[in-house]
Write a protein that holds these residues in place. Structure first.
Motif, PDB file in Angstrom:
ATOM      1  N   UNK A  96       0.841  -1.193   0.000  1.00 18.29           N
ATOM      2  CA  UNK A  96       0.000   0.000   0.000  1.00 18.29           C
ATOM      3  C   UNK A  96       0.880   1.248   0.000  1.00 18.29           C
ATOM      4  N   UNK A  97       0.562   2.203  -0.849  1.00 16.34           N
ATOM      5  CA  UNK A  97       1.332   3.453  -0.883  1.00 16.34           C
ATOM      6  C   UNK A  97       0.387   4.650  -0.859  1.00 16.34           C
ATOM      7  N   UNK A  98       0.834   5.711  -0.205  1.00 18.46           N
ATOM      8  CA  UNK A  98       0.089   6.968  -0.127  1.00 18.46           C
ATOM      9  C   UNK A  98       1.038   8.090  -0.516  1.00 18.46           C
ATOM     10  N   UNK A  99       0.659   8.862  -1.516  1.00 16.17           N
ATOM     11  CA  UNK A  99       1.538   9.919  -2.031  1.00 16.17           C
ATOM     12  C   UNK A  99       1.196  11.287  -1.446  1.00 16.17           C
ATOM     13  N   UNK A 118      -1.965  -3.044   8.881  1.00 19.04           N
ATOM     14  CA  UNK A 118      -1.414  -3.016   7.530  1.00 19.04           C
ATOM     15  C   UNK A 118      -0.245  -2.032   7.459  1.00 19.04           C
ATOM     16  N   UNK A 119       0.920  -2.469   6.972  1.00 16.83           N
ATOM     17  CA  UNK A 119       2.014  -1.528   6.721  1.00 16.83           C
ATOM     18  C   UNK A 119       1.739  -0.730   5.447  1.00 16.83           C
ATOM     19  N   UNK A 120       2.387   0.413   5.313  1.00 16.88           N
ATOM     20  CA  UNK A 120       2.200   1.254   4.132  1.00 16.88           C
ATOM     21  C   UNK A 120       3.451   2.084   3.895  1.00 16.88           C
ATOM     22  N   UNK A 121       3.551   2.618   2.696  1.00 14.32           N
ATOM     23  CA  UNK A 121       4.641   3.527   2.328  1.00 14.32           C
ATOM     24  C   UNK A 121       4.057   4.905   2.093  1.00 14.32           C
ATOM     25  N   UNK A 156       4.890   2.348   8.938  1.00 16.33           N
ATOM     26  CA  UNK A 156       5.011   3.262   7.803  1.00 16.33           C
ATOM     27  C   UNK A 156       6.469   3.445   7.372  1.00 16.33           C
ATOM     28  N   UNK A 157       6.706   3.206   6.095  1.00  6.20           N
ATOM     29  CA  UNK A 157       7.998   3.465   5.453  1.00  6.20           C
ATOM     30  C   UNK A 157       7.913   4.836   4.795  1.00  6.20           C
ATOM     31  N   UNK A 158       8.822   5.732   5.139  1.00  8.65           N
ATOM     32  CA  UNK A 158       8.822   7.070   4.534  1.00  8.65           C
ATOM     33  C   UNK A 158       9.682   7.029   3.275  1.00  8.65           C
TER      34      UNK A 158
END
Length: 640
Positions: A96-99, A118-121, A156-158
């Motif tokens: 999952x990614x959020x811009x 859930x992990x996300x970027x 969260x991965x930055x």
């Protein structure tokens, strides 16, 4: 640094990323990446709508659907572990990614991520953080403290979304703006484009500044680069790796394997999909869409009067938009006498005269105004250039090799200087223009009397092991066919070389090549054309066959078209790649094809199983094909 060295570095980067795949479980190496932007409350969904914003309730529905259907949301660390062979990816893996780093990620998405574990970027733009809001929309952004907080959550991965490249820069003399990452800045003051080294320096500094900023904010450099607008190239990839980001993400649809980690495909969520539409996107991956192709002559748009050119272009854009076409094959070369040879080009280049710097502008107008994919329609070999005669294709005539009399004045694919000449033209096209694909012109043909230039015959004998004399080859039907098959493959490899020249700067482009009908209907005629369906299917994303019964003087046009589809279907997978190009003009009579006939042929192709259908030419001045009829049946229903 020279281009060959850059290409070598790009190859090393790709191998470095893909290498660990060998140690991983290949059965569990597939994953998809989903992309979100702003997350809204229902009451905030008021016009004008942001197509990339998603309702919070719908986001919850998406997460719930993934969970109930057995999908496993993984982190960037999970991906790296799989690449290093430490553990395989789970089945149905999703990232999952959020811009952009909107405040809504912190207030609305983050609670749902915690709820589902859930992990996300999260990809952030450095210069926007300093402004505290998105300058273009005035949407509030997360603060550095909030970014540190979500990063410390373990979920969260930055990632970097650039420091200050999430915008357009002037890309052409007309003043249009395009991606700052892949565009050569055009200076209206000096009427010139950014030079290679200036561009390279700017991109390296941009990504290094972003990486350094996140290091100062979080205590570690980002591992992931998320390309603004999904735009990137080999130089940008090298700069990302240099700044400590070996993993990057674009915006193409489809699934990934571990070998794609250098540039991952991501499916962007647009128009706030419901759970039902979301399920279709995830399961179908937005792949396999049918093409409806309009073949447009730039020479119809161009006029010496720039104001008239603008009027012509506006009419074409409106016409294509209304027609239902989703793809345009757009002429990138000038051929005013209609002989199929490139006299001039419509983009800056180092070898041929430029009629006007127009292709990039027209491509952008069509892509934005008509919502179509644009393919640059380019000759393979037919260039009228001031080069030595020995560079051109020779035919056997009157007992000796002579300059070919074919209407196409072709540079020889056997001549290394000629190949480099054409390769540099394609390279210049990719540097200065943005487009979605290449259509290789129908000049890619060598008859059973061509090419007999000294270099070609030497290659034929030394590399292919055929006789060194033309008469010896031509006296045997078995040797003639072998010779043709070798030439077919050679031209396929030549276009691969041209494609690679383009993909260095536009890695995401698709390829198509024009295909004569006779080698499809009667495969033994490969001997006369050096074209074959199996070879074309191997080298190109699409094959554009000339489905033009009147041009071929077919006695029964409907029967002829039916045979064309039937022959295509006999090769597994060929219908998925074949574009059937109908003729809109009968060149034998110089009359437009009547619309009842055109419509009947279109519907027949569709009924017989043709997926991709196009036509040539599109003439805005004659309204041919008739727009009122065309738009009734040409559009394809889009199903996510």
């Amino acid at each position: 640094m020279n281009m060959r060295l850059i290409a070598g570095i790009f190859f090393v980067i790709a191998c470095w990323i893909a290498g660990p795949l060998q140690a991983a479980d290949s059965a569990s190496s597939s994953f998809i990446v989903l992309n979100y932007h702003d997350i809204l409350e229902e009451e905030e969904r008021v016009p004008p709508f942001d197509r990339m914003a998603v309702n919070k309730e719908h986001l919850n529905d998406h997460f719930a659907w993934l969970k109930s259907n057995g999908y496993r949301v993984i982190s960037i660390q999970d991906l790296l572990d799989a690449m290093q062979g430490k553990k395989p990816l789970p089945n149905k893996a999703v990232i999952l990614t959020f811009d952009d780093g909107y405040q809504s990620f912190y207030t609305r998405a983050m609670p749902l991520l915690k709820k589902y574990k859930y992990p996300a970027t999260l990809a952030v733009v450095g210069s926007w953080l300093e402004q505290h809001n998105h300058a273009g929309t005035n949407k509030p952004l997360m603060t550095p403290a909030q970014i540190r907080e979500v990063a410390a959550s373990g979920l969260v991965e930055i990632a970097s979304h650039s420091f200050n490249a999430h915008h357009g820069i002037v890309a052409n003399p007309q003043g249009n703006e395009q991606s700052a990452i892949t565009t050569r800045l055009y200076s209206s003051e000096y009427e010139e484009y950014e030079k290679d080294e200036e561009y390279r320096k700017r991109i390296f500094q941009e990504l290094e500044k972003s990486s350094e900023q996140l290091l100062q904010m979080l205590g570690k450099r980002p591992r992931v680069m998320v390309w603004p607008y999904g735009e990137y190239n080999a130089i940008a990839l090298e700069a990302a790796k240099n700044a400590g980001m070996p993993l990057t993400m674009g915006l193409n649809d489809g699934a990934n394997t571990l070998a794609d980690a250098a540039v991952m495909k991501r499916m962007i969520m647009t128009d706030d999909p419901t759970a039902e539409r979301f399920a279709t996107i995830v399961t179908k991956l937005r792949t396999g869409r049918e093409l409806r192709v309009a073949h447009v002559d730039m020479d119809y748009i161009y006029d010496e009067d720039e104001e008239q050119t603008e009027k012509n272009l506006s009419a074409v854009v409106e016409r294509i938009k209304a027609s239902g076409a989703n793809t345009v094959y757009l002429q990138a070369f000038s051929d005013p006498d209609g002989d199929g040879n490139a006299d001039k080009l419509y983009f800056p280049n180092r070898h041929l005269p430029m009629r006007r710097d127009l292709f990039n502008y027209v491509s952008l107008r069509l892509r934005k105004g008509a919502d179509v994919k644009v393919y640059a329609w380019m000759p393979m070999m037919a260039y009228k250039a001031d080069v030595p005669l020995k560079w051109y294709v020779k035919e056997w005539r009157d007992g000796e090799p002579q300059l070919s009399r074919h209407v196409y004045t072709r540079l020889s694919p056997f001549n290394p200087e000629a190949r480099q000449f054409v390769g540099e033209i394609y390279e210049d096209l990719a540097k200065s223009c943005d487009f979605n694909g290449i259509l290789f012109h129908d000049d890619g043909i060598l008859s059973d009397f061509e090419d007999v230039s000294p270099l070609a015959m030497e290659f034929t004998h030394k590399v292919w092991g055929l006789p060194a004399e033309f008469d010896a080859i031509h006296s045997s039907s078995e040797l003639r066919l072998r010779w043709a098959q070798y030439k077919t493959e050679l031209m396929g490899q030549f276009t691969d070389y041209l494609t690679n020249k383009v993909r260095f700067y536009r890695p995401y482009i698709k390829t198509a090549r024009n295909f004569y009908s006779l080698p499809l209907l009667k495969p033994y005629s490969e001997e006369w054309y050096a074209q074959s369906l199996p070879t074309f299917l191997k080298h190109y994303d699409y094959v554009a066959v000339e489905a033009m019964p009147f041009m071929e003087e077919a006695e029964n046009p409907k029967q002829w078209l039916a045979e064309l589809v039937e022959k295509t279907a006999q090769t597994p997978g060929a219908l998925d790649k074949m574009v059937f190009e109908l003729q809109a003009v009968n060149w034998k009579t110089q009359q437009d094809i009547p619309m009842p006939v055109f419509t009947e042929q279109f519907q027949l192709l569709k009924k017989l199983g043709a997926k991709h259908i196009g036509y040539y030419p599109d003439n805005v001045f004659h309204d041919q094909p008739k727009l009122a009829e065309l738009k009734k049946y040409f559009p394809v229903e889009i199903k996510d």
